[in-house]
Structures are given as C-alpha cells and as structure tokens.
Design a protein around this motif. Structure first.
Motif, PDB file in Angstrom:
ATOM      1  N   THR A 177       0.646  22.816 -19.560  1.00 27.08           N
ATOM      2  CA  THR A 177       0.075  21.380 -18.818  1.00 27.08           C
ATOM      3  C   THR A 177       0.725  21.135 -17.738  1.00 27.08           C
ATOM      4  OG1 THR A 177       1.653  20.566 -20.615  1.00 27.08           O
ATOM      5  CG2 THR A 177      -0.810  20.336 -21.203  1.00 27.08           C
ATOM      6  N   ALA A 178       2.132  21.418 -18.102  1.00 29.36           N
ATOM      7  CA  ALA A 178       3.266  21.182 -16.904  1.00 29.36           C
ATOM      8  C   ALA A 178       2.817  22.058 -15.763  1.00 29.36           C
ATOM      9  CB  ALA A 178       4.545  21.443 -17.219  1.00 29.36           C
ATOM     10  N   PHE A 179       2.592  23.132 -15.868  1.00 26.11           N
ATOM     11  CA  PHE A 179       2.229  24.387 -15.091  1.00 26.11           C
ATOM     12  C   PHE A 179       1.015  23.987 -14.287  1.00 26.11           C
ATOM     13  CE2 PHE A 179       0.534  28.352 -13.270  1.00 26.11           C
ATOM     14  CZ  PHE A 179       1.673  28.815 -12.973  1.00 26.11           C
ATOM     15  N   LEU A 180      -0.124  23.569 -14.887  1.00 21.07           N
ATOM     16  CA  LEU A 180      -1.100  23.124 -14.347  1.00 21.07           C
ATOM     17  C   LEU A 180      -0.977  21.795 -13.364  1.00 21.07           C
ATOM     18  CD1 LEU A 180      -3.906  23.633 -16.915  1.00 21.07           C
ATOM     19  CD2 LEU A 180      -3.715  24.724 -14.770  1.00 21.07           C
ATOM     20  N   LEU A 181       0.010  20.969 -13.963  1.00 24.11           N
ATOM     21  CA  LEU A 181       0.180  19.745 -13.249  1.00 24.11           C
ATOM     22  C   LEU A 181       0.996  20.053 -11.843  1.00 24.11           C
ATOM     23  CD1 LEU A 181       0.156  16.659 -13.315  1.00 24.11           C
ATOM     24  CD2 LEU A 181       2.549  16.884 -14.178  1.00 24.11           C
ATOM     25  N   GLN A 182       1.644  21.023 -11.974  1.00 23.52           N
ATOM     26  CA  GLN A 182       2.638  21.481 -10.881  1.00 23.52           C
ATOM     27  C   GLN A 182       1.753  21.934  -9.692  1.00 23.52           C
ATOM     28  OE1 GLN A 182       5.197  24.720 -11.749  1.00 23.52           O
ATOM     29  NE2 GLN A 182       6.346  24.563  -9.928  1.00 23.52           N
TER      30      GLN A 182
ATOM     31  N   ASP B  82      -2.325  20.200  -6.684  1.00 29.44           N
ATOM     32  CA  ASP B  82      -2.869  19.926  -5.517  1.00 29.44           C
ATOM     33  C   ASP B  82      -3.036  21.292  -4.937  1.00 29.44           C
ATOM     34  OD1 ASP B  82      -0.337  20.325  -5.720  1.00 29.44           O
ATOM     35  OD2 ASP B  82       0.454  19.256  -3.880  1.00 29.44           O
ATOM     36  N   THR B  83      -2.515  22.341  -5.147  1.00 33.94           N
ATOM     37  CA  THR B  83      -2.474  23.684  -4.354  1.00 33.94           C
ATOM     38  C   THR B  83      -3.619  24.486  -4.990  1.00 33.94           C
ATOM     39  OG1 THR B  83      -0.902  24.543  -5.656  1.00 33.94           O
ATOM     40  CG2 THR B  83      -0.128  23.572  -3.513  1.00 33.94           C
ATOM     41  N   SER B  84      -4.117  24.508  -6.336  1.00 33.97           N
ATOM     42  CA  SER B  84      -4.676  25.424  -6.975  1.00 33.97           C
ATOM     43  C   SER B  84      -6.144  25.040  -6.575  1.00 33.97           C
ATOM     44  CB  SER B  84      -4.516  25.458  -8.538  1.00 33.97           C
ATOM     45  OG  SER B  84      -4.802  24.116  -8.957  1.00 33.97           O
ATOM     46  N   PRO B  85      -7.112  26.114  -6.663  1.00 34.68           N
ATOM     47  CA  PRO B  85      -8.613  25.989  -6.443  1.00 34.68           C
ATOM     48  C   PRO B  85      -9.264  25.608  -7.737  1.00 34.68           C
ATOM     49  CG  PRO B  85      -8.001  28.400  -6.579  1.00 34.68           C
ATOM     50  CD  PRO B  85      -6.713  27.671  -6.754  1.00 34.68           C
ATOM     51  N   LEU B  86     -10.418  24.744  -7.292  1.00 33.97           N
ATOM     52  CA  LEU B  86     -11.200  24.060  -8.322  1.00 33.97           C
ATOM     53  C   LEU B  86     -11.392  24.979  -9.471  1.00 33.97           C
ATOM     54  CD1 LEU B  86     -12.273  21.374  -8.488  1.00 33.97           C
ATOM     55  CD2 LEU B  86     -14.556  22.037  -7.501  1.00 33.97           C
ATOM     56  N   HIS B  87     -11.846  26.075  -9.376  1.00 35.65           N
ATOM     57  CA  HIS B  87     -12.227  26.700 -10.409  1.00 35.65           C
ATOM     58  C   HIS B  87     -11.045  27.131 -11.353  1.00 35.65           C
ATOM     59  CE1 HIS B  87     -11.493  29.724  -7.118  1.00 35.65           C
ATOM     60  NE2 HIS B  87     -10.849  30.581  -8.058  1.00 35.65           N
ATOM     61  N   LEU B  88      -9.720  27.059 -10.946  1.00 35.31           N
ATOM     62  CA  LEU B  88      -8.574  27.258 -11.717  1.00 35.31           C
ATOM     63  C   LEU B  88      -8.202  25.973 -12.605  1.00 35.31           C
ATOM     64  CD1 LEU B  88      -5.971  29.120 -12.173  1.00 35.31           C
ATOM     65  CD2 LEU B  88      -4.742  27.641 -10.521  1.00 35.31           C
ATOM     66  N   LYS B  89      -8.545  24.700 -11.888  1.00 31.43           N
ATOM     67  CA  LYS B  89      -8.437  23.760 -12.576  1.00 31.43           C
ATOM     68  C   LYS B  89      -9.339  23.706 -13.900  1.00 31.43           C
ATOM     69  CE  LYS B  89      -7.032  21.106  -8.528  1.00 31.43           C
ATOM     70  NZ  LYS B  89      -7.623  20.127  -7.450  1.00 31.43           N
ATOM     71  N   PHE B  90     -10.625  23.960 -13.496  1.00 36.01           N
ATOM     72  CA  PHE B  90     -11.465  23.872 -14.604  1.00 36.01           C
ATOM     73  C   PHE B  90     -11.179  24.859 -15.937  1.00 36.01           C
ATOM     74  CE2 PHE B  90     -14.854  21.963 -11.672  1.00 36.01           C
ATOM     75  CZ  PHE B  90     -14.966  20.976 -12.586  1.00 36.01           C
ATOM     76  N   ALA B  91     -10.950  26.191 -15.249  1.00 31.27           N
ATOM     77  CA  ALA B  91     -10.635  27.095 -16.328  1.00 31.27           C
ATOM     78  C   ALA B  91      -9.301  26.380 -17.249  1.00 31.27           C
ATOM     79  CB  ALA B  91     -10.411  28.322 -15.775  1.00 31.27           C
ATOM     80  N   GLY B  92      -8.329  25.847 -16.448  1.00 30.49           N
ATOM     81  CA  GLY B  92      -7.177  25.474 -17.095  1.00 30.49           C
ATOM     82  C   GLY B  92      -7.524  24.343 -17.950  1.00 30.49           C
ATOM     83  N   GLY B  93      -8.372  23.317 -17.844  1.00 32.83           N
ATOM     84  CA  GLY B  93      -8.673  22.263 -18.430  1.00 32.83           C
ATOM     85  C   GLY B  93      -9.317  22.684 -19.717  1.00 32.83           C
ATOM     86  N   PHE B  94     -10.228  23.505 -19.471  1.00 36.49           N
ATOM     87  CA  PHE B  94     -10.980  24.132 -20.585  1.00 36.49           C
ATOM     88  C   PHE B  94     -10.033  24.878 -21.808  1.00 36.49           C
ATOM     89  CE2 PHE B  94     -13.547  27.203 -22.874  1.00 36.49           C
ATOM     90  CZ  PHE B  94     -14.646  26.738 -23.275  1.00 36.49           C
ATOM     91  N   ILE B  95      -9.081  25.531 -21.323  1.00 36.30           N
ATOM     92  CA  ILE B  95      -8.297  26.161 -22.029  1.00 36.30           C
ATOM     93  C   ILE B  95      -7.581  25.175 -22.912  1.00 36.30           C
ATOM     94  CG2 ILE B  95      -6.168  27.837 -22.230  1.00 36.30           C
ATOM     95  CD1 ILE B  95      -8.789  29.362 -21.857  1.00 36.30           C
TER      96      ILE B  95
END
Lengths: 279, 346
Positions: free
Chosen positions: A233-238, A241-254
């Motif tokens: 959670t902390a890593f994704l939050l960090q 703003d820089t990560s691409p959309l598909h990374l956010k989706f995958a992270g959210g899903f996981i």
C-alpha cells in the motif's frame, strides 16, 4: 418469495414495491461491483489497451499489466513485506486479543465495563495524530523501517476487533460446557483445549483473517514508518503520481482481491462482533 | 461407600449471604433432593459439592475424604446440568465416552461402557449423531448417560428436567428413578418442583433463604412440616393457617370453634391441609368465594373470619360461590405452629 405464486393484477401495489426493491438491490450491487469489474478488466488487459481510449468492456486476458507489475522495481519486495507484516499482525493480535476476549466473557472483575470502553477508545485516536510521536519513538528504539515495528502498530489497530470478535464468540459458548468438562475429568486447560477450542476455532480463524486484512489495507502508518521496507500500500502510494495507469490498476487489483475474498469467507463471524449470535 | 458430609458450609457473595452454615449428611446410595424456591441457595450448595463454587466457610467430605479443596475432576462426582451441556462438536458416543477418555481408559472398555449406558438410557440408536440433531429429551438422556458412564460415587443433578415439556418430564422422572436405583450411586438432585421432589427422593431437604429448614422423608415433610415455611411451600394447594388463642390447658379457640391442641400458653397458629377437611354439621364456618372443579376433586377457596382457607372436596359435591360451608378438620392431621419462632409445636 411468496409474491411469485400470487396472481397479481396490473396495478397491484405489491408489484410496484417489488420493482423498487429489485431496483435498489441492482443499484447497490452495481455500486460495489462495477468498480471492481473495471479493475478486473484493466488488470487483465495489455498496458496499451489500458491506456487507450475508448475503454473496453471485456478483458483481453492479457497478462501484460500483471507482468509489468511483477517486474516493477521493488514491487515484489513490497508485496512480500505486506504479507509478512499482515501475518505477524495476525498472530500477535490473536495471541493478545483472544485471551482478553476470553477473560471478558468468563470472569467478573472490577472495571470490566471501563476496560471494554478503553478497547474501543484505542480506535478513537486518529493515526495521523500519533504518527509523529510514534515515528520519533520508533527511530529512538530502532524499530523504524522494520517489518516488526510496523506490525506492532497494525496489531494495535487490529486488537480491538480481535478482542470484540472473540469476546462475542466465547460468550456464545455456554459456561456449562466447560463446567461439564471439569466434572468429567478436565482441568481448566484441558477443558479449554478439548471443548472450547474446537468450538471456537472457526471464529478464531475468522478473527485472525480480519486482523490480516486490517494490516493488509493499512496505508498511513505504513507510509510514515517505513522508507526502505515499504508495504504494498505504501509503495503504491509513494509511486502514485509517477507510475503508469496499468501499474495502478494491477496494484489496486492485487490489494483488493485477497481482502475481498477473505472478508467474504469470514463474513458470518464478523457479524458476531456486533453481538448477532452466530450459532 | 460414598457418604456425603456437609459441615458448616457458608457462602457469601460480597455482602449477600447465600448459604448460612449448612450441616447435612447424606448416606451412601441415598437419593437426596434439595427443594426450594429460586434463590434459596440450593444450586449454590450443589455447585459447592461439585467444586464449581468455593465455599466461604466449612468442609465437604465424600466417602470419608475431605474434598472441598480439590478440583471437580478429583471429587469422584458426575453432574447433570439443567441445559444438558452436551458437547456440540462431539457425537453422542464421544459425549458419553468423554469422561472415560479423559481417564485414558482403553478403547474397548470405553466402547463397552458407552454402549451399556446408551442402552440403559434408550439412546443406543443415536450414538452417531451430534447434539444439534437431537431433541431436548434426547439431549438430557445423553447428559445422564454421560454422567452414569463415569460410574461416579456421587451423581449431582441441577434441575435436570426443568427444560423438558410436562409429559416428557413425567416420563424421564420415572426413568431416572429406576436407573439411579440400580446404579448404587449417591444422588443429590436440585429442583424447585415439589412433585418431582416427592416422587424421587428418599429424603428431601427443604431450603429457604440459605438454610435447610427440614431434611426428612417426603411423607414426613408433607405430614409433619417442621416450620411454617415448609407447610406453606409443600402441597398444592398448601396448608391453611388460622390464628388460635388458648382457652385453658390444651383447649384452643380457632375461628370461634373449640379445638384440642398442645398445652402452650400463648397464641399459636392452627394448620390443616385442604384435603383433610370434611363437610360436617358443626365446625369451622367458611364462606365459599371461588369454586374450581379440577376433575378429580373440587377446590373451594373460602374465607374463614377473613382468612383465606382452601378445601379440596369430593368432585360430586355442588358448591356455589357465596354458600356457607361447615368444615370438620381430621383431628390427627391438625398441626400447630408458633408464629414467633415459625417452628411446629407438638
């Protein structure tokens, strides 16, 4: 169910009521399921499809986004940290919470009511308020940026629930069962292991899983108290703003899926926390 | 041999005195019933004997061994609870064998004993089931079988039939009496139901406000109550009481009637059971208030000089409310109580 057998006329008010009822159910389900569905589509699509417009409504079943997620620098370490912290939280909150729940349900002691209130009050302090002093204290004791340190904080968050769930579960087991065991040759300990424990085991498991999910979903303390050893959670939050959309989706899903599955599996025990009998 | 001796047992909960210095001896293989209204301390006394409650004072001895400091498992007792307490996660077989397994008894011996007690309680068809699949009566049978399988010196029962419906209770009562008579165990049975107490007991200990007011055979408790409380508690309807004033040596005036009685020289209470009254030409004059035909007999609630007075009469009699009746008490059934000490006066 009985409405189905009634020959309802065209302007039957029950029919209108049924329509409103079904509409409300559909709306509430959509409220929860539609975002989850989009999460699923975008996770199971290639990064190109995720970033394209217009959006697709069926998943491609392309593992590109997930592969990218797994290959992202530090992501797997964060995932491992998340699991580790949640596991430690789970063990600690049950080893501390379950005996407290047992004591609350079985023994009368002075200040019992106050104790129950205090357990709930631990949730009354907003974490941001405690974050700075906690961080300072953790740095002094060397607990900062460690998996165990974060697990300690998460345990504090999970304990009230562990105590309340197990309290309610223990209260659901009549004391006579234990007394009967004592008269049949058990000590307090063997009565617990042979009678109470088998009866309580499913509930304890549920309470443990709930603690796991609390830790798994927690982001604030994780973001403040860790730098190198970030949880997912902390890593994704960090990297939000820089990560691409598909990374956010995958992270959210996981993040969402294990929590959802766990909570769904143990839902009947969570009602026990609110005093609804689970027998 | 399992004689139970209760010596000077007292129990206090904070400032509340639940039991006042109880002394009671229950002989080997006796069926003792503790009878009293709720809150009289009968369950507390039973739980002290079981070891589920610690006495504030006093000693408990079973078979010549002091046991009040021992945990329940070392007392040689088995207990049957009001709400059965059948373990829900075990089958009927494992429930009955639970205590035997705790004693590390060999498997074939456990099987033998479980099968025998299951048969005794007529639940041999149910041994594979779980408690959730049993009716209340069947659960209570399991609970009794579980206690009997231990072959205890003493079996303790805390209102075991009160959760059953009336018909089942009647059936289980007779069965329990038969089974326990054969088992050669000493039994202590707690109940608030006087009919249950009368039908089961070798001796009844009537308890009131933390004291045993009388410990005697059912007939003795019924015929010769030691205290006014016993007279007013036992019997349905209970005894009638009327104030009596002494006239001269052994002569008493009761509601304007002369009666023979004890030779005391102070006001006493005259007492008579409702069924020990006969309609006669002379005697106590009563005005019928309520007439209840109960099939086997006729229950008439009257007033004798303003005091409530009940009579159980033959159901062939026709009595109307407002009618004046004259009752002659059976002389040998009349009892006298001292209103100051509450004790019976001979």
């Amino acid at each position: 169910m009985s409405e189905a057998t009634v020959d309802a006329g065209p302007d039957d008010p029950r029919k209108a009521g049924k329509f409103v009822y079904i509409a409300a159910v559909v709306l509430l389900c959509a409220w929860v399921l539609v975002p989850l569905y989009f999460l699923l589509i975008n996770t199971l699509s290639s990064p190109e499809a995720v970033n394209a417009f217009p959006k697709r409504f069926v998943p491609e079943f392309d593992l590109g986004s997930l592969t990218f997620f797994a290959g992202f620098e530090g992501m797997l370490v964060a995932l491992k940290n998340s699991i580790l912290v949640a596991a430690i939280t789970m063990v600690m909150s049950i080893t501390i919470g379950a005996p407290a729940g047992y004591a609350l349900s079985r023994f009368d002691f002075k200040g019992k009511g106050l104790f129950r209130l205090l357990i709930l009050l631990t949730r009354a302090f907003p974490l941001p308020l405690l974050a700075l002093p906690l961080a300072v204290m953790f740095i002094r004791t060397g607990l900062d940026d460690t998996v165990f340190g974060l697990a300690l904080v998460h345990t504090t968050l999970a304990i009230p629930f562990a105590v309340l769930i197990t309290f309610s579960l223990f209260s659901g087991i009549p004391i006579e069962l234990e007394e009967a065991a004592w008269t049949l040759g058990c000590t307090r300990l063997t009565a617990f292991t042979k009678v109470v424990f088998p009866l309580i085991l499913p509930g304890i498991t549920a309470s443990a899983i709930f603690a796991f999910v609390i830790s798994w979903n927690e982001v604030f303390a994780a973001a403040v108290l860790t730098i190198e050893n970030r949880t997912l959670t902390a890593f994704l939050l960090q990297n939000l703003d820089t990560s691409p959309l598909h990374l956010k989706f995958a992270g959210g899903f996981i993040l969402v899926v294990p929590a959802l599955i766990f909570i769904f599996a143990v839902r009947k025990y969570l009602f026990a926390m609110w005093g609804i009998a689970n027998r | 041999m399992a004689e139970i001796q209760i010596k000077n047992i007292a129990k206090r909960f904070g400032t509340y005195q639940a039991l006042h210095n109880i002394d009671l001896t229950i002989s080997d293989q006796e069926f003792m019933v503790l009878l009293g209204a709720s809150g009289c301390g009968k369950s507390t006394l039973l739980r002290i004997i079981a070891g589920l409650e610690t006495p504030s004072e006093g000693e408990v001895w079973i078979g010549g061994r002091r046991i009040d400091h021992l945990p329940p498992k070392d007392r040689g007792i088995a207990m049957v609870f009001q709400n059965y307490a059948v373990f829900p996660h075990l089958t009927v077989f494992e429930n009955i064998g639970f205590g035997l397994r705790m004693q590390k008894m060999p498997n074939d011996e456990v099987t033998r004993r479980v099968e025998r007690t299951a048969e005794l309680m007529h639940i041999e068809q149910l041994t594979g089931r779980y408690s959730g699949e049993l009716s209340g009566g069947q659960r209570q049978r399991v609970a009794v079988a579980r206690a009997l399988a231990m072959e205890p010196d003493v079996i303790l029962m805390d209102e075991p039939l009160s959760n059953l419906d009336a018909l089942l209770r009647l059936e289980m009562r007779a069965e329990l009496k038969g089974v326990l008579a054969e088992s050669n165990t000493t039994a202590i049975y707690v109940t608030h139901d006087q009919v249950e107490a009368m039908s089961l007991a070798d001796r009844i200990s009537v308890m009131h406000e933390g004291r045993i007011v009388q410990a005697a055979t059912p007939v003795e408790v019924y015929r010769n109550p030691a205290e006014r409380f016993v007279a007013s508690f036992i019997g349905n309807p209970p005894m009638n009481f009327l104030p009596a004033t002494p006239v001269k040596g052994g002569q008493w005036s009761v509601a304007g009637q002369m009666m023979d009685g004890p030779s005391a020289n102070k006001a006493l209470e005259f007492a008579i059971r409702p069924e020990d009254l006969k309609i006669a030409d002379s005697g106590l004059t009563a005005v019928a208030k309520v007439v209840e035909p109960l099939g086997a007999h006729l229950l008439v609630t009257c007033a004798v000089e303003g005091h409530q007075f009940r009579a159980v009469l033959d159901s062939d009699l026709v009595v109307k409310p407002g009618e004046t009746l004259t009752f002659a008490p059976l002389a040998d059934r009349v009892r006298w109580f001292d209103p100051d000490t509450q004790k019976a006066v001979a």
